[in-house]
Motif scaffolding. Structure first.
Motif, mmCIF file in Angstrom:
data_model
loop_
_atom_site.group_PDB
_atom_site.id
_atom_site.type_symbol
_atom_site.label_atom_id
_atom_site.label_comp_id
_atom_site.label_asym_id
_atom_site.label_seq_id
_atom_site.Cartn_x
_atom_site.Cartn_y
_atom_site.Cartn_z
ATOM 1 N N ARG A 18 0.828 -1.215 0.000
ATOM 2 C CA ARG A 18 0.000 0.000 0.000
ATOM 3 C C ARG A 18 0.857 1.259 0.000
ATOM 4 N NH1 ARG A 18 -3.209 -3.203 3.344
ATOM 5 N NH2 ARG A 18 -2.404 -2.259 5.249
ATOM 6 N N LYS A 19 1.935 1.256 0.766
ATOM 7 C CA LYS A 19 2.820 2.426 0.825
ATOM 8 C C LYS A 19 3.480 2.665 -0.536
ATOM 9 C CE LYS A 19 3.835 1.953 5.712
ATOM 10 N NZ LYS A 19 4.088 3.110 6.534
ATOM 11 N N LEU A 20 3.929 1.609 -1.186
ATOM 12 C CA LEU A 20 4.567 1.737 -2.490
ATOM 13 C C LEU A 20 3.579 2.222 -3.542
ATOM 14 C CD1 LEU A 20 6.738 -1.481 -2.322
ATOM 15 C CD2 LEU A 20 7.625 0.858 -2.445
ATOM 16 N N VAL A 21 2.360 1.715 -3.486
ATOM 17 C CA VAL A 21 1.313 2.123 -4.427
ATOM 18 C C VAL A 21 1.007 3.608 -4.263
ATOM 19 C CG1 VAL A 21 -1.172 1.865 -4.884
ATOM 20 C CG2 VAL A 21 0.292 -0.156 -4.733
ATOM 21 N N GLU A 22 0.921 4.069 -3.019
ATOM 22 C CA GLU A 22 0.670 5.487 -2.767
ATOM 23 C C GLU A 22 1.818 6.345 -3.291
ATOM 24 O OE1 GLU A 22 -0.158 6.133 1.393
ATOM 25 O OE2 GLU A 22 -1.720 4.598 1.379
ATOM 26 N N LYS A 23 3.044 5.913 -3.058
ATOM 27 C CA LYS A 23 4.225 6.676 -3.474
ATOM 28 C C LYS A 23 4.322 6.770 -4.998
ATOM 29 C CE LYS A 23 8.559 8.241 -3.455
ATOM 30 N NZ LYS A 23 8.982 9.530 -3.022
ATOM 31 N N TYR A 24 4.192 5.635 -5.667
ATOM 32 C CA TYR A 24 4.427 5.587 -7.109
ATOM 33 C C TYR A 24 3.159 5.696 -7.948
ATOM 34 C CZ TYR A 24 9.080 4.176 -5.653
ATOM 35 O OH TYR A 24 10.321 4.136 -5.073
ATOM 36 N N ASN A 25 1.994 5.677 -7.296
ATOM 37 C CA ASN A 25 0.720 5.785 -8.000
ATOM 38 C C ASN A 25 0.598 4.730 -9.107
ATOM 39 O OD1 ASN A 25 -1.837 6.874 -8.420
ATOM 40 N ND2 ASN A 25 -1.091 8.269 -9.995
ATOM 41 N N ILE A 26 0.832 3.490 -8.712
ATOM 42 C CA ILE A 26 0.731 2.367 -9.636
ATOM 43 C C ILE A 26 -0.253 1.341 -9.072
ATOM 44 C CG2 ILE A 26 3.003 2.690 -10.677
ATOM 45 C CD1 ILE A 26 4.158 0.597 -8.804
ATOM 46 N N PRO A 27 -0.794 0.500 -9.926
ATOM 47 C CA PRO A 27 -1.784 -0.479 -9.461
ATOM 48 C C PRO A 27 -1.147 -1.603 -8.646
ATOM 49 C CG PRO A 27 -1.385 -0.750 -11.809
ATOM 50 C CD PRO A 27 -0.605 0.452 -11.379
ATOM 51 N N VAL A 28 -1.977 -2.218 -7.819
ATOM 52 C CA VAL A 28 -1.520 -3.307 -6.966
ATOM 53 C C VAL A 28 -2.413 -4.525 -7.166
ATOM 54 C CG1 VAL A 28 -2.930 -2.556 -4.982
ATOM 55 C CG2 VAL A 28 -0.877 -3.958 -4.593
ATOM 56 N N LEU A 29 -1.792 -5.681 -7.059
ATOM 57 C CA LEU A 29 -2.523 -6.941 -7.037
ATOM 58 C C LEU A 29 -2.156 -7.647 -5.742
ATOM 59 C CD1 LEU A 29 -4.390 -8.929 -8.572
ATOM 60 C CD2 LEU A 29 -2.306 -10.024 -9.443
ATOM 61 N N ILE A 165 11.847 1.738 4.013
ATOM 62 C CA ILE A 165 10.787 2.718 3.810
ATOM 63 C C ILE A 165 11.369 4.131 3.691
ATOM 64 C CG2 ILE A 165 8.834 3.836 4.997
ATOM 65 C CD1 ILE A 165 8.037 0.964 5.932
ATOM 66 N N ARG A 166 12.311 4.460 4.555
ATOM 67 C CA ARG A 166 12.971 5.778 4.484
ATOM 68 C C ARG A 166 13.720 5.938 3.165
ATOM 69 N NH1 ARG A 166 14.173 4.675 9.720
ATOM 70 N NH2 ARG A 166 16.313 4.090 9.228
ATOM 71 N N SER A 167 14.415 4.883 2.740
ATOM 72 C CA SER A 167 15.197 4.962 1.507
ATOM 73 C C SER A 167 14.329 5.213 0.275
ATOM 74 C CB SER A 167 16.041 3.705 1.310
ATOM 75 O OG SER A 167 15.239 2.616 0.850
ATOM 76 N N LYS A 168 13.080 4.801 0.351
ATOM 77 C CA LYS A 168 12.136 4.987 -0.757
ATOM 78 C C LYS A 168 11.321 6.265 -0.620
ATOM 79 C CE LYS A 168 13.060 1.137 -2.828
ATOM 80 N NZ LYS A 168 13.712 1.150 -4.128
ATOM 81 N N GLY A 169 11.518 6.969 0.480
ATOM 82 C CA GLY A 169 10.753 8.199 0.710
ATOM 83 C C GLY A 169 9.288 7.938 0.957
ATOM 84 N N LEU A 170 8.982 6.806 1.582
ATOM 85 C CA LEU A 170 7.576 6.442 1.823
ATOM 86 C C LEU A 170 7.067 7.029 3.132
ATOM 87 C CD1 LEU A 170 7.814 2.678 0.825
ATOM 88 C CD2 LEU A 170 7.186 4.582 -0.608
#
Length: 170
Positions: A18-29, A165-170
């Motif tokens: 969910r955090k990655l999807v919010e950051k990158y605005n990409i779909p999730v499965l 998470i910090r390294s990805k700016g999430l």
């Protein structure tokens, strides 16, 4: 960007997704949503495969959350730009799953199949502690690390997850 997240039950795969999807605005499965029909019934293998393939075919970027080695596994790890493997110890996973069961008591998690109310029972506890950590599963993770090591992030505890998470700016 394509990110595959794997790891033990209760390790935080869906939360990270969910955090990655919010950051990158990409779909999730979320594979748990693919696996289960309402009432925890298991969807047919053919239907699960079709859903997975359709998702991958129709998206240039994605996050896929879950192990499910029979669902386009080779394609998924090959296409992924990054593979995150959450290898928290069994007792951390047990605690995290228990905590999650309190938060979602009587409700369906957003990453779960519709109509599958959160449960935390003896069978699930056994899965977290033993069955979900089979030699086959461990060997699967080892093979991914060996073959795709340059694009694998191995996370073994909360401190490492926080750093990721910090390294990805999430």
């Amino acid at each position: 960007m394509k990110i595959a997240i794997m790891g033990y039950s209760g390790s935080g795969k869906s939360t990270l997704a969910r955090k990655l999807v919010e950051k990158y605005n990409i779909p999730v499965l979320h594979f748990d949503a693919v696996q289960f029909l309402p009432g925890w019934e298991i969807r047919s293998q053919e239907e699960k495969e079709k859903m997975t393939e359709a998702f991958m075919d129709s998206n240039d970027a994605w996050v896929i959350d879950g192990n499910y080695s029979k669902l386009s596994f080779d394609r998924r790890v090959e296409e992924a730009d990054e593979i995150v493997i959450l290898l928290f110890n069994r007792f951390s996973c047990l605690y995290r799953a228990w905590r999650r069961s309190i938060v979602y008591k009587g409700k369906t998690r957003p990453d779960m199949g519709e109509g599958c109310k959160e449960k935390y029972d003896l069978e699930f506890m056994k899965w977290i502690l033993w069955k979900g950590r089979s030699k086959k599963t461990r060997d699967l993770y080892k093979s991914v690390i060996t073959k795709y090591g340059d694009k694998v992030a191995i996370i073994r505890n909360q401190k490492q997850l926080d750093a990721y998470i910090r390294s990805k700016g999430l």
